[in-house]
Each structure stands twice: as C-alpha cells, then as structure tokens.
Write an enzyme that holds these catalytic residues in place. Sequence first.
Site: not given
Length: 232
Positions: A45, A49, A121
């Site tokens: 993640e 991101d 993400e």
Amino acid sequence: MVSSEVSKIFGIETVTPEYYKNALTHPSFTKDNGLEYSKCYERLEFLGDAVLKLAVSDILYKEYPNYTEGQMSKIRSIIVSDNILAKLANKIGLNKLIIAGEHDKKQGITNLESVTACAFEATLGAFFLDGKFNEVMSFLDKEFHDEIIEIDKNFEKYNAKAILQEYTQGLTKETPVYRLVETKGAEHKKIFVIEVLYRGEVIAQGEGKSKKDAEQHAAYSACHKLGAIKHE
C-alpha cells in the site's frame, strides 16, 4: 487464483502471483495465521500510494496546463481519498477478492472504505513491482479522467469542509464542530449521521457511508445555509 482475477479486473497481465495475494490480504489474516508481516497489504500500500499520486499528478498536469500547484494538489487530495478509491474498487469488483481473518470478515471489515482503498493502492504497488507501471498509468487515466473533470467542475461540493471552515473563521475566528448523531444499518453497511455546529448551534446535518463522507455532506449543506456557497 487471486492474480488471475486481478488480471481480468484491470486488464493487465500479472506475472508474480504472490504480489497480488499479499496486496489483497488484510493484516487480520496474517495475524490469525501466524504469517510474516510482509504477507499483508501494508507495505505494498505504501508503494501503491506513490504510484497513484504520480498517475493522478500526471493526469492533472496534462489536463490543466494553466492550474497552479495548489489547485492541482486540492483536486488530487480528493481523488486519492478513501471514498473515491473505495468507490472505484467496488465498481470493478476488487473488494470481493480481499482476504481477511475469519472474525474480522464476519464483522464486515472487507466492506470498510479504508480497507478497500488500502487494498486498491496495494494492488497498484503489486503491478509496479511486476513491471507494469505503464499499464497501470493507462488504467488510472481511463478510470479517473472523468472523475477528475467532475471534481474540478463541482469542487465546492467535494471541498465543503475547508470552505466552511474558511468562511466561519473569516466571520468570528471560530471553527465548525462536527458531532456524530447516530449510526444506522448493519455492522458492515453502516450509515453515519453527522451534524455540524457553529457557535454552539446546529446548522446542518449529513449522512454518509463513512464519518468523513457524512461530515462533507453536512458541511456542504451548512455552506449553502450560511451563504458560503451560492445555490446551484
């Protein structure tokens, strides 16, 4: 296999199955099964991101050649919010692939906006590691382009909390206060009801699938009542 399902959803070939399984594994599953921390989606993640922000920044830079850094940043902050990401993840069916611990799954954790957004993400991070950066950029451009145009055209609706705070501080230097009134619905399909107060008085109320979403709706209504946003 999770990776083949992800490939169908995104229309992008997957090479390393482990990346995608990790990307869709909630920490509760690794904890319940005594697995390594790296087997859940949190590290991916973090990577995803960055991929997401770069992709959205690229779209904004090309779409709005005359916009300032500040203008583009405000739109990007909305696009990369849990609310928007979860909406896309649910639309393409990625939420159905999330793996969670038995107890947490029964509690409906895989339906939470924050969890779905994290998994989305993390999947972008998995694609990046798999050498599919260009394909991911194309996918995000296709999926987010119209959403970005919509947000730009109706920015006040999406940025109501900031507008309301700026307006009230300009009047009295006091800021709005948001208060949870109630929650409705099943555990995994909660609807939050929030009211916004200014100078001790309730001026509006809003509902949403998350507290942040409900606060935004309450703020938007308050902005209209106070005249901070003109009626459409």
